[in-house]
Design a protein around this motif. Structure first.
Motif, PDB file in Angstrom:
ATOM      1  N   GLY A   1      -4.466  -8.742  -3.878  1.00 44.33           N
ATOM      2  CA  GLY A   1      -3.324  -7.922  -3.481  1.00 44.33           C
ATOM      3  C   GLY A   1      -3.670  -6.682  -2.685  1.00 44.33           C
ATOM      4  N   PHE A   2      -4.964  -6.460  -2.427  1.00 44.78           N
ATOM      5  CA  PHE A   2      -5.387  -5.216  -1.793  1.00 44.78           C
ATOM      6  C   PHE A   2      -4.786  -5.053  -0.399  1.00 44.78           C
ATOM      7  CE2 PHE A   2      -8.350  -2.516   0.616  1.00 44.78           C
ATOM      8  CZ  PHE A   2      -8.449  -1.416  -0.233  1.00 44.78           C
ATOM      9  N   LYS A   3      -4.941  -6.074   0.423  1.00 43.94           N
ATOM     10  CA  LYS A   3      -4.471  -5.964   1.800  1.00 43.94           C
ATOM     11  C   LYS A   3      -2.957  -5.773   1.859  1.00 43.94           C
ATOM     12  CE  LYS A   3      -6.444  -8.629   4.828  1.00 43.94           C
ATOM     13  NZ  LYS A   3      -6.763  -9.816   5.664  1.00 43.94           N
ATOM     14  N   ASP A   4      -2.233  -6.514   1.035  1.00 45.31           N
ATOM     15  CA  ASP A   4      -0.777  -6.362   1.019  1.00 45.31           C
ATOM     16  C   ASP A   4      -0.382  -4.953   0.594  1.00 45.31           C
ATOM     17  OD1 ASP A   4      -0.373  -8.953   1.866  1.00 45.31           O
ATOM     18  OD2 ASP A   4      -0.059  -9.759  -0.150  1.00 45.31           O
ATOM     19  N   ALA A   5      -1.109  -4.403  -0.377  1.00 47.20           N
ATOM     20  CA  ALA A   5      -0.808  -3.038  -0.825  1.00 47.20           C
ATOM     21  C   ALA A   5      -1.028  -2.039   0.313  1.00 47.20           C
ATOM     22  CB  ALA A   5      -1.670  -2.680  -2.031  1.00 47.20           C
TER      23      ALA A   5
ATOM     24  N   MET B   1      -5.753  -0.582  -8.127  1.00 42.83           N
ATOM     25  CA  MET B   1      -4.559  -1.302  -7.694  1.00 42.83           C
ATOM     26  C   MET B   1      -3.277  -0.777  -8.344  1.00 42.83           C
ATOM     27  SD  MET B   1      -5.901  -3.251  -5.509  1.00 42.83           S
ATOM     28  CE  MET B   1      -4.418  -4.171  -5.107  1.00 42.83           C
ATOM     29  N   ALA B   2      -3.280   0.483  -8.750  1.00 39.53           N
ATOM     30  CA  ALA B   2      -2.108   1.077  -9.412  1.00 39.53           C
ATOM     31  C   ALA B   2      -1.532   2.160  -8.496  1.00 39.53           C
ATOM     32  CB  ALA B   2      -2.492   1.642 -10.774  1.00 39.53           C
ATOM     33  N   MET B   3      -0.985   1.735  -7.381  1.00 39.31           N
ATOM     34  CA  MET B   3      -0.600   2.637  -6.306  1.00 39.31           C
ATOM     35  C   MET B   3       0.431   3.681  -6.742  1.00 39.31           C
ATOM     36  SD  MET B   3       0.057   1.172  -2.489  1.00 39.31           S
ATOM     37  CE  MET B   3      -0.545   2.035  -1.054  1.00 39.31           C
TER      38      MET B   3
ATOM     39  N   VAL C   1      -5.471   3.807   3.134  1.00 37.94           N
ATOM     40  CA  VAL C   1      -5.992   2.635   3.837  1.00 37.94           C
ATOM     41  C   VAL C   1      -4.791   1.917   4.453  1.00 37.94           C
ATOM     42  CG1 VAL C   1      -7.372   0.540   3.698  1.00 37.94           C
ATOM     43  CG2 VAL C   1      -7.898   2.473   2.207  1.00 37.94           C
ATOM     44  N   GLU C   2      -4.806   1.827   5.779  1.00 39.64           N
ATOM     45  CA  GLU C   2      -3.642   1.355   6.511  1.00 39.64           C
ATOM     46  C   GLU C   2      -3.895  -0.031   7.108  1.00 39.64           C
ATOM     47  OE1 GLU C   2      -2.526   5.897   8.023  1.00 39.64           O
ATOM     48  OE2 GLU C   2      -2.676   4.259   9.475  1.00 39.64           O
ATOM     49  N   LEU C   3      -2.995  -0.938   6.849  1.00 35.82           N
ATOM     50  CA  LEU C   3      -3.043  -2.263   7.471  1.00 35.82           C
ATOM     51  C   LEU C   3      -2.212  -2.236   8.744  1.00 35.82           C
ATOM     52  CD1 LEU C   3      -3.814  -5.290   7.375  1.00 35.82           C
ATOM     53  CD2 LEU C   3      -1.693  -5.667   6.075  1.00 35.82           C
TER      54      LEU C   3
ATOM     55  N   LEU D   1      -7.934  -2.862   9.087  1.00 37.91           N
ATOM     56  CA  LEU D   1      -7.724  -1.863   8.050  1.00 37.91           C
ATOM     57  C   LEU D   1      -8.402  -0.571   8.492  1.00 37.91           C
ATOM     58  CD1 LEU D   1      -8.392  -3.838   4.735  1.00 37.91           C
ATOM     59  CD2 LEU D   1      -6.185  -2.937   5.506  1.00 37.91           C
ATOM     60  N   LEU D   2      -7.657   0.513   8.478  1.00 35.21           N
ATOM     61  CA  LEU D   2      -8.181   1.825   8.852  1.00 35.21           C
ATOM     62  C   LEU D   2      -8.151   2.745   7.641  1.00 35.21           C
ATOM     63  CD1 LEU D   2      -6.237   2.343  12.221  1.00 35.21           C
ATOM     64  CD2 LEU D   2      -8.492   1.319  11.896  1.00 35.21           C
ATOM     65  N   ASN D   3      -9.185   3.522   7.476  1.00 33.08           N
ATOM     66  CA  ASN D   3      -9.262   4.496   6.388  1.00 33.08           C
ATOM     67  C   ASN D   3      -8.968   5.869   6.987  1.00 33.08           C
ATOM     68  OD1 ASN D   3      -9.724   5.571   3.876  1.00 33.08           O
ATOM     69  ND2 ASN D   3     -11.954   5.452   3.997  1.00 33.08           N
ATOM     70  N   VAL D   4      -7.797   6.434   6.672  1.00 34.96           N
ATOM     71  CA  VAL D   4      -7.260   7.561   7.427  1.00 34.96           C
ATOM     72  C   VAL D   4      -6.987   8.762   6.530  1.00 34.96           C
ATOM     73  CG1 VAL D   4      -5.485   8.279   9.064  1.00 34.96           C
ATOM     74  CG2 VAL D   4      -6.117   5.860   8.911  1.00 34.96           C
ATOM     75  N   ALA D   5      -7.419   9.934   7.002  1.00 32.01           N
ATOM     76  CA  ALA D   5      -7.079  11.207   6.358  1.00 32.01           C
ATOM     77  C   ALA D   5      -6.077  11.951   7.239  1.00 32.01           C
ATOM     78  CB  ALA D   5      -8.326  12.055   6.148  1.00 32.01           C
TER      79      ALA D   5
END
Length: 295
Positions: free
Chosen positions: A57-61, A17-19, A89-91, A101-105
């Motif tokens: 806080g994951f989804k908000d991040a 969680m340390a973006m 990870v895109e909301l 939530l999509l996990n995108v490269a």
């Protein structure tokens, strides 16, 4: 002769969680790679947040993904280096019935442009399936990049040879795989037999996939403190040689290596995998014809 590309695999320990902290660490690695003449830098999956989907806080991040994509576009342009920034990870459609939530490269060119993107298809058990939406039956894309035709997979996709075949048949010669693969992904039964079973899994699959598809594989996994279960083993793998460079199981660091694509061409000349895939009678009808016999 085929080109030689200088490639950097970056093995990070993403602090949970340390973006912003994780982005700054990643950017320092990318700048260091560029100073060493690297044309491509690849980061691990989940490198900005680690995988903490139950954190409040994951989804908000994840809603801030575009901010960090733009930062990587600027960084690629600043350093004149191609970047695959692990995964973001895109909301999308937050708060609606279509929220996902999509996990995108992404493949970002050395001019700071997006050459293509890939949404993770094969999700790892309920650990991911309860939180992420996959790309389902969308085709595996192949992109034209400054390094030729490139395909991308993410982590558990590596276990599915069909994914490689689909991209290889479209002309991809380099497959890039950002990953967050740990030793603890193994079951208790497997760990009892071999505590580093997942390391064996990774090394075996990467070598096999390079041989059976006559391709180069750029594999960037997360690393971290010893005893925390990180598998690491980030590497650049080719036929004949196996790993041209390979990082340790836990260390955070970077390896820069020259990827000679002539190895891929020589392997194809020998094994003729792509030639077979291109045959109209592939599956698997071969008919002897005396006029075509070569001694």
């Amino acid at each position: 002769m085929a080109p030689v590309y200088r490639v950097a695999v970056i093995q990070m320990w993403p602090k949970p969680m340390a973006m912003e902290r994780n982005f700054n660490v990643a950017a320092d690695f990318v700048r260091a790679a560029a100073k060493q003449g690297a044309e491509l830098a690849v980061l691990p999956e989940y490198h900005l947040l680690n995988w903490y989907p139950h954190d409040p806080g994951f989804k908000d991040a994840c809603a801030h993904w575009k901010t960090y994509l733009d930062k990587y576009l600027a960084l690629a342009n600043e350093c004149s280096i191609n970047i695959v920034p692990g995964t973001l990870v895109e909301l999308h459609d937050a708060g609606t019935k279509d929220e996902r939530l999509l996990n995108v490269a992404y493949f970002i060119t050395d001019r700071g442009e997006i050459a293509g993107k890939y949404v993770k298809k094969n999700l790892w058990g309920d650990i991911e399936r309860l939180h992420l939406t996959s790309s389902s039956d969308d085709p595996h894309p192949v992109f034209d990049t400054p390094l030729g035709k490139v395909g991308m997979l993410i982590c558990w996709d590596l276990a599915f040879p069909e994914a490689f075949r689909e991209m290889i048949s479209q002309g991809a010669k380099i497959i890039i795989i950002p990953t967050f693969w740990t030793l603890t992904d193994c079951s208790k039964a497997g760990l009892a037999i071999n505590p580093v079973s997942e390391g064996l899994f990774l090394d075996s699959m990467l070598t096999a996939r390079a041989f059976e598809n006559t391709c180069a594989i750029v594999f960037a996994n997360a690393g971290g403190p010893p005893g925390k279960g990180y598998a690491g083993l980030s590497q650049v793998c080719v036929p004949y040689a196996g790993a041209l460079t390979r990082l340790g199981s836990a260390a955070e660091g970077m390896a820069v290596v020259d990827l000679d694509m002539q190895i891929v061409e020589d392997a194809e000349e020998n094994y003729q995998v792509r030639s077979d895939l291109a045959r109209s009678d592939w599956h698997y009808e071969y008919r002897h014809n005396k006029s075509d016999t070569k001694l």
